[in-house]
Write a protein that holds these residues in place. Structure first.
Motif, PDB file in Angstrom:
ATOM      1  N   ARG A 230       0.775  -1.094   0.026  1.00  0.00           N
ATOM      2  CA  ARG A 230       0.105  -0.022   0.078  1.00  0.00           C
ATOM      3  C   ARG A 230       0.759   1.127   0.121  1.00  0.00           C
ATOM      4  O   ARG A 230       0.674   2.054  -0.772  1.00  0.00           O
ATOM      5  N   GLN A 253      -4.895  -0.781  -5.889  1.00  0.00           N
ATOM      6  CA  GLN A 253      -5.209  -0.171  -4.662  1.00  0.00           C
ATOM      7  C   GLN A 253      -6.484  -0.703  -4.196  1.00  0.00           C
ATOM      8  O   GLN A 253      -6.810  -1.222  -2.921  1.00  0.00           O
ATOM      9  N   ASN A 254      -7.355  -1.081  -5.220  1.00  0.00           N
ATOM     10  CA  ASN A 254      -8.816  -1.545  -4.919  1.00  0.00           C
ATOM     11  C   ASN A 254      -8.396  -3.020  -4.338  1.00  0.00           C
ATOM     12  O   ASN A 254      -9.066  -3.319  -3.289  1.00  0.00           O
ATOM     13  N   GLU A 257      -7.101  -3.003  -0.982  1.00  0.00           N
ATOM     14  CA  GLU A 257      -8.114  -2.561   0.044  1.00  0.00           C
ATOM     15  C   GLU A 257      -9.056  -3.730   0.276  1.00  0.00           C
ATOM     16  O   GLU A 257      -9.194  -4.115   1.675  1.00  0.00           O
ATOM     17  N   LYS A 258      -9.416  -4.547  -0.757  1.00  0.00           N
ATOM     18  CA  LYS A 258     -10.162  -5.769  -0.560  1.00  0.00           C
ATOM     19  C   LYS A 258      -9.407  -6.860   0.248  1.00  0.00           C
ATOM     20  O   LYS A 258     -10.015  -7.489   1.147  1.00  0.00           O
ATOM     21  N   SER A 260      -7.190  -6.369   2.397  1.00  0.00           N
ATOM     22  CA  SER A 260      -6.759  -6.101   3.795  1.00  0.00           C
ATOM     23  C   SER A 260      -8.303  -6.341   4.473  1.00  0.00           C
ATOM     24  O   SER A 260      -8.051  -6.585   5.667  1.00  0.00           O
ATOM     25  N   ARG A 261      -9.336  -6.048   3.962  1.00  0.00           N
ATOM     26  CA  ARG A 261     -10.555  -5.983   4.447  1.00  0.00           C
ATOM     27  C   ARG A 261     -10.895  -7.574   4.622  1.00  0.00           C
ATOM     28  O   ARG A 261     -11.225  -8.125   5.743  1.00  0.00           O
TER      29      ARG A 261
ATOM     30  N   HIS B 104      -2.320   4.001   5.581  1.00  0.00           N
ATOM     31  CA  HIS B 104      -2.109   4.759   4.455  1.00  0.00           C
ATOM     32  C   HIS B 104      -0.974   5.671   5.005  1.00  0.00           C
ATOM     33  O   HIS B 104      -1.078   6.356   6.105  1.00  0.00           O
ATOM     34  N   SER B 170      -5.687   8.701  -2.122  1.00  0.00           N
ATOM     35  CA  SER B 170      -6.629   7.771  -2.707  1.00  0.00           C
ATOM     36  C   SER B 170      -7.819   7.725  -1.929  1.00  0.00           C
ATOM     37  O   SER B 170      -8.078   8.151  -0.841  1.00  0.00           O
ATOM     38  N   GLN B 172      -9.500   5.119  -1.032  1.00  0.00           N
ATOM     39  CA  GLN B 172      -9.629   4.488   0.389  1.00  0.00           C
ATOM     40  C   GLN B 172      -8.789   5.077   1.433  1.00  0.00           C
ATOM     41  O   GLN B 172      -9.407   5.089   2.741  1.00  0.00           O
ATOM     42  N   ASN B 176     -10.792   5.913   5.029  1.00  0.00           N
ATOM     43  CA  ASN B 176     -10.286   5.346   6.180  1.00  0.00           C
ATOM     44  C   ASN B 176     -10.173   6.701   6.985  1.00  0.00           C
ATOM     45  O   ASN B 176     -10.326   6.265   8.066  1.00  0.00           O
ATOM     46  N   ASP B 184     -15.237  -0.569   6.488  1.00  0.00           N
ATOM     47  CA  ASP B 184     -15.188  -2.065   6.039  1.00  0.00           C
ATOM     48  C   ASP B 184     -16.183  -2.374   4.862  1.00  0.00           C
ATOM     49  O   ASP B 184     -15.689  -3.228   4.027  1.00  0.00           O
TER      50      ASP B 184
END
Lengths: 444, 229
Positions: A230, A253-254, A257-258, A260-261, B104, B170, B172, B176, B184
């Motif tokens: 990241r 990045q998406n 993100e996913k 990490s979720r 981040h 970003s 995200q 966040n 989430d």
């Protein structure tokens, strides 16, 4: 049935079986002895009479109290010099009948053949039996009583190490990571049992902590590489990049993100499975839900959702605070996410439970299936598909009953808080709803 | 501001170093607890960024060491352990903030600045740029000295931009920052877009310049060069 009771029953059965057999053998033995001694005596009487005959003395009608009959025989003597005859001696004879033993001896005296017979009455078997039965019953009762009492008292003493072991196992919790402690015993079987239990639980404890450690560590270890990825991508976006490169980075990045979720949710589920959220306290659920509603307020406004709230003040629920937060967070965010623009959310929370109703597109799967991990109503959506699995797990841990139905354009999720006392009935309710769910599936 | 980064993962440490150096911080790296101990004894730092899992010891032990040696500087924990208990423990041990991996970089920076404002500046909680002034205590936003009615989220968003000027943020990262643990389960892209849109509209209508750029599909950037045109 208690072990002691089983032992008692077996003992009693054995006693009941053995007593008649022993009685029968005793009876026949006594019978045999009595008859035999009488026969021997009669033989002796006969011999004496024969001696008198030899000596030329005319014998009496009676000798030693036994009637004697002397007969001259013309033919030859029978092979057996002594013959025994029993009359009315077997069990078929009535009680009033008397058992008569007649002994006939054959002699040749002074060239003449004589038959000397004498008889006597002896005690009948039936009478002996009558006398025995009373003693036997008394004896049996005494033994049974003794067995009953001894088994009760002694079993308590003998089984005490076993009972203690049982208690220790019941108290044993793998989560506490404490080795099982058992009291020493000198009974071999219990020693073996204790040894085996000790070995088994020790192994379970170490393996449990290993597995737990592994799954937690695995998730944790993933966090750092994810952080590296990241951060590197973020630094990459600072460089001079073209639009096509930018969209590549955005996709990455998406994905991160996913990832990490998913990692976060799986870690949470692992912790739930490991029952790490044991500390339950009575929390003010009203406060918790209203706080969460404020956090989501801006997003509700942006999606232009109409929220109707019916929240009772001061609802107290006994649950781990972090879990209560997660439970309502998941339910509320689902209601927002799976909603349509200008849609509505109806929220009713009271001491009995939560009812959350929201507009949204019809689910593709039967709603019960959406509780499974990674099951999503829209497979290509951005969601992870673990939210409802987490919700269900939280409900199971707290003995809450959860239902999810889709009806007339509304997704309706209801959670019933179960009091600890009502936990079992909640369990029963759950079974019936599951059965109902199964029926629907089979109909389809 | 002088910062010591205690992180055993060299790639992550270098990322932090790059980002913070770009913000003109003096940054030093320590990859192990002992190395960190040595540096802490010989030099002074304004801030210590501390990883909890180190090859030669636990970060919490290092925290005890800092307390015992009465070393100055605020402490920001970065850890892979994100459970509430871990956070509470870290904060109870004397850390000023706790950030869960994977974080981040702009978030890390924003947290650093927030602690800095809280701890060092004597009542100075004004963040300003050109015509924009933010008061982080009262959540007042002023454009050209005139108060602007912005929501709390819009305020936080603008502050985030101002702290991370000229950085690509970003969606995200923004989500966040705005919603923390409660991001989430939602597709946050739309919400971030709406907030940015509303904020730009409000600043524009108050006569402020539009500093916020949209960067392709990536996110947004507070462009300080824009006001000059």
């Amino acid at each position: 049935m208690k072990l002691a009771d089983k032992f008692t029953l077996w003992f009693l059965a054995i006693i009941l079986l053995v007593t008649p057999i022993s009685m029968f053998t005793t009876l026949s033995n006594i019978r045999y002895r009595i008859d035999n001694s009488e026969i021997e005596r009669l033989k002796a009487v006969n011999n004496e009479v024969a001696e008198q005959l030899k000596a030329g003395i005319a014998p009496d009608q009676y000798s030693q109290g036994r009637p004697i009959a002397i007969q001259k025989i013309d033919g030859i003597l029978p092979k057996e010099k002594v013959q025994v005859q029993k009359q009315k001696c077997d069990s078929t004879a009535s009680v009033t009948d008397e058992c008569r033993i007649t002994v006939s001896s054959y002699y040749t005296i002074n060239g003449v053949n004589y038959q000397v017979s004498s008889y006597n009455y002896v005690t009948q078997s039936n009478q002996i039996l009558k006398g025995m039965i009373l003693t036997a019953i008394l004896k049996t009762l005494l033994i049974a009583l003794a067995v009953l009492l001894t088994v009760r008292v002694v079993s308590k003493k003998i089984l005490s190490p076993f009972n203690q072991t049982l208690k220790s196992i019941q108290k044993f919790s793998i989560k506490k990571k404490q080795a099982l402690r058992l009291t020493a015993t000198n009974t071999k079987e219990f020693q073996e049992l204790n040894q085996f239990l000790k070995k088994m639980t020790d192994k379970a404890v170490t393996e449990y902590s290993q597995v737990k450690e592994f799954s937690e560590n695995a998730s944790h270890e993933l966090q750092t590489p994810l952080a590296v990825l990241r951060s590197k991508l973020e630094l990459l976006t600072e460089t001079d990049i073209q639009q096509n490169q930018a969209s590549l980075i955005a996709d990455m990045q998406n994905a991160i993100e996913k990832l990490s979720r998913i990692n976060h949710s799986l870690l949470l589920l692992t912790k739930l499975e490991n029952q790490e959220f044991e500390a339950t306290t009575a929390i003010n659920f009203t406060k918790q839900t209203t706080e969460l509603l404020t956090i989501y307020e801006d997003r509700i406004t942006i999606k232009e959702l109409k929220v109707t709230q019916l929240i009772e003040p001061n609802i107290t629920v006994s649950i781990n605070a972090a879990l209560a937060d997660m439970l309502f967070d998941n339910l509320l965010s689902n209601a927002i996410r799976h909603n349509v623009k200008n849609g509505s959310i109806f929220l009713e929370i009271n001491q009995q439970g939560i009812l959350i109703k929201n507009t949204g597109p019809e689910p593709v799967f039967p709603t019960e299936e959406l509780f499974q991990r990674f099951k999503k109503s829209n497979q290509c959506s951005n969601s992870v598909g673990l939210g409802l699995a987490i919700v269900k797990r939280i409900c199971e841990l707290n003995n809450f009953d959860i239902q999810y139905i889709y009806e007339q354009g509304y997704h309706i999720v209801s959670v019933r808080f179960g009091s600890p006392a009502a936990a079992t009935s909640a369990q029963a309710n759950k079974v019936t709803t599951e059965e109902a769910g199964n029926k629907i599936v089979t109909l389809e | 501001m002088k910062i010591l980064v205690v992180e055993d993962n060299r790639e992550l440490a270098s990322s932090i170093y790059d980002y913070l150096a770009g913000e003109n911080y003096i940054c030093e790296l320590a990859f192990a607890a002992n190395e960190a101990r040595e540096k802490l004894l010989f030099f002074t730092y304004d801030c210590i960024i501390l990883d909890l899992m180190l090859p030669d010891g636990n970060g919490l032990e290092l925290l005890d060491f800092i307390k015992a040696e009465r070393i100055n500087g605020f402490i920001l924990i970065i850890s892979a352990k994100g459970a509430l208990d871990d956070k509470i423990k870290g904060l109870e041990e004397g850390a000023d903030d706790y950030l869960t991996k994977p974080f981040h970089l702009p978030e890390l920076h924003a947290r650093l600045r927030a602690i800095h404002r809280r701890k060092n500046l004597n009542g100075n909680n004004i963040v300003s740029f050109n015509e924009i002034t933010l008061n982080t205590n009262t959540f007042e936003l002023k454009i050209h000295g005139k108060e602007l009615d912005a929501t709390r989220k819009e305020f936080e968003l603008l502050l985030y931009f101002l702290v991370n000027k000229n950085r690509v943020l970003s969606r995200q990262a923004i989500a966040n920052h705005l919603w923390g643990d409660y991001t989430d389960n939602l597709s946050n892209v739309d919400f971030v877009y709406q907030h940015v849109k509303n904020l730009r509209k409000k600043i524009n209508s108050a006569g402020g310049d539009d500093y916020i750029d949209t960067i392709y599909g990536l996110g947004y950037k507070f462009n300080t060069n824009k006001g000059l045109h």
